[in-house]
Scaffold this motif. Structure first.
Motif, PDB file in Angstrom:
ATOM      1  N   THR A  79     -20.857 116.562 -35.479  1.00 56.68           N
ATOM      2  CA  THR A  79     -21.978 116.831 -34.586  1.00 56.68           C
ATOM      3  C   THR A  79     -21.568 116.771 -33.122  1.00 56.68           C
ATOM      4  N   THR A 139     -26.932 109.595 -33.612  1.00 56.77           N
ATOM      5  CA  THR A 139     -25.965 110.681 -33.446  1.00 56.77           C
ATOM      6  C   THR A 139     -25.712 110.961 -31.962  1.00 56.77           C
ATOM      7  N   MET A 175     -22.658 120.771 -36.570  1.00 57.52           N
ATOM      8  CA  MET A 175     -24.111 120.732 -36.407  1.00 57.52           C
ATOM      9  C   MET A 175     -24.433 120.591 -34.918  1.00 57.52           C
ATOM     10  N   TRP A 202     -19.328 117.231 -42.009  1.00 55.54           N
ATOM     11  CA  TRP A 202     -20.206 117.512 -40.876  1.00 55.54           C
ATOM     12  C   TRP A 202     -19.706 116.838 -39.605  1.00 55.54           C
ATOM     13  N   LEU A 237     -30.363 118.742 -34.069  1.00 52.50           N
ATOM     14  CA  LEU A 237     -30.701 117.405 -34.556  1.00 52.50           C
ATOM     15  C   LEU A 237     -31.790 116.766 -33.696  1.00 52.50           C
ATOM     16  N   ILE A 281     -26.016 119.514 -31.607  1.00 50.42           N
ATOM     17  CA  ILE A 281     -26.779 118.308 -31.295  1.00 50.42           C
ATOM     18  C   ILE A 281     -28.227 118.633 -30.941  1.00 50.42           C
TER      19      ILE A 281
END
Length: 332
Positions: A168, A258, A230, A166, A235, A232
Motif C-alpha cells: 500500500t 495503513t 493498493m 499487497w 483505502l 492509499i
C-alpha cells in the motif's frame, strides 16, 4: 516474584510468558478462555480467568502480584473495538495494579505514536503511556515497531502459494524484531532499577521496506511474488465509508494504521544505548534475513519431503495396476 502477564496467548505474550517461566519467575496469566490457554498451564503458568473489559475480574488476578507485563491488544477478529480493549481496558488494569500495590508495570507501546494523532491505535497508545506515567507506578514502556512473525502471513505464505502480495502506498521501512528478542528486554527490565520510569525503543537491527522483504522472500523461496499495489486514497475512501456504519467502526480504525505503513517514513530508532542499559548483546539479536531464511529452509524441506512421498505413492500405484488388470483378464 510473581508476574501477571496480560495477553499471554498472543504472538508476543506467549514468548514473554515462556521467557519468564524459563528464568524462574512465578507466572500468572490473565485469560478469557482457559481452554485456549491450556498450553500456558503445561509450560508451568497459573491461569486466572478474567477480562480487561470487565474491571471487576482484575483484583483477584492481581492478588500477591509483584509485577504486571501488559502484552494485550485488540485483535482484528475481536468483536470489541480498539478503544474498549486498548484504552478502557488498559486504564482499568493500571488503576487495579495501583490499588493492588504492584511494584513494576511493563507496557508495550508503538514507536512514534505521538506523530500519528489521526490513527486511533497510535493515539490510544500515546494516551495510555501518559496515563501510566501519571499513575505513580514504577513503569517501563517499550516502544515496538513490528513483529517478524507477522511477515510470514503477509509475505512468506502468499509468495509460496502464488497468491497476491499487497503493498500500500509508499512503503515505510520498518525495523521488525523477533518476539523472542522483545521478550528478553521485557523480562530483563524487571531486575534493572535503571529501567524504572523510563521509555525505550525496542526494534530490530535495521528497517526494511516491503519491496526489500519481498526480494528476500523471492530469493529464499525461488518463487516470484505477485505484487499488487493498493492506492492509499482508495483505502482512505473505504475507511471513511465504513465510519458511516457502527459495525464498520472497528474495521475503519484498523485500516487507519495503513497510514503509518504507507507514509514512506521509516519506523526505526537507535538501539545502541538501549543494549547498554539492558546488558544485552546486540550480536545475539535475530536479523530479519536470518529469521526468514530459517522459515523458508524449514518449509522448503517439508515441501520436498511431501513431493517425494507423493512420487513414491504414484510409483507404488503404477506397480500395482498391471497385476489388477491381469487378474481381471484371467478371471474372465
Amino acid at each position: 516474584m510473581t508476574i501477571l502477564i496480560v495477553g499471554a496467548t498472543g504472538t508476543l505474550g506467549r514468548q514473554v510468558a515462556r521467557r519468564a517461566i524459563d528464568e524462574g519467575y512465578k507466572v500468572r496469566c490473565l485469560v478469557r478462555s482457559t481452554k485456549k490457554a491450556a498450553f500456558l498451564k503445561e509450560w508451568g503458568a497459573e491461569l486466572v480467568g478474567g477480562d480487561l473489559c470487565y474491571p471487576e475480574t482484575l483484583p483477584r488476578a492481581l492478588e500477591g502480584v509483584t509485577a504486571v507485563i501488559d502484552a494485550a491488544t485488540s485483535r482484528p477478529t475481536d468483536s470489541l473495538s480498539i478503544k474498549q480493549v486498548d484504552w478502557d481496558g488498559k486504564v482499568s488494569l493500571i488503576q487495579a495494579a495501583k490499588a493492588a500495590g504492584v511494584e513494576r508495570f511493563i507496557f508495550f507501546s508503538i514507536l512514534e505514536s505521538e506523530k500519528y494523532p489521526e490513527v486511533p491505535l497510535m493515539e490510544i497508545k500515546r494516551c495510555t503511556e501518559l496515563f501510566l506515567v501519571e499513575s505513580g507506578l514504577k513503569y517501563t514502556i517499550l516502544r515496538l515497531a513490528g513483529f517478524m512473525q507477522g511477515l510470514i502471513g503477509q509475505y512468506g505464505i502468499p509468495i509460496l502459494e502464488n497468491q497476491p502480495v499487497w503493498v500500500t502506498g509508499e512503503s515505510s521501512p520498518v525495523a521488525y524484531m523477533d518476539t523472542l528478542d522483545i521478550a528478553k528486554f521485557a523480562i530483563r527490565a524487571l531486575s534493572l532499577p535503571e529501567t524504572e520510569k523510563q521509555t525505550f525503543p525496542v526494534v530490530g537491527t535495521r528497517a526494511w521496506s516491503a519491496e526489500e522483504i519481498i526480494s528476500v522472500c523471492e530469493r529464499l523461496s525461488g518463487k516470484e511474488a505477485r505484487v499488487t499495489r493498493m492506492p492509499i486514497n482508495l483505502l482512505r475512501t473505504v475507511r471513511h465509508f465504513l465510519r458511516f456504519f457502527q459495525w464498520g467502526w472497528n474495521v475503519a480504525d484498523r485500516l487507519a494504521f495503513t497510514e503509518v505503513l504507507a507514509s514512506g517514513k521509516p519506523l526505526n530508532a537507535s538501539m545502541e544505548q538501549v543494549y547498554q542499559v539492558f546488558g544485552i548483546d546486540a550480536q545475539q539479536t535475530t536479523t530479519l534475513e536470518s529469521y526468514l531464511q530459517e522459515y523458508f529452509s524449514r518449509i522448503m524441506k517439508k515441501l520436498k519431503e511431501l513431493d517425494y512421498e507423493k512420487k513414491q505413492s504414484k510409483k507404488q500405484k503404477s506397480k500395482k495396476t498391471p497385476f489388477k488388470q491381469s487378474s481381471k483378464v484371467n478371471g474372465q
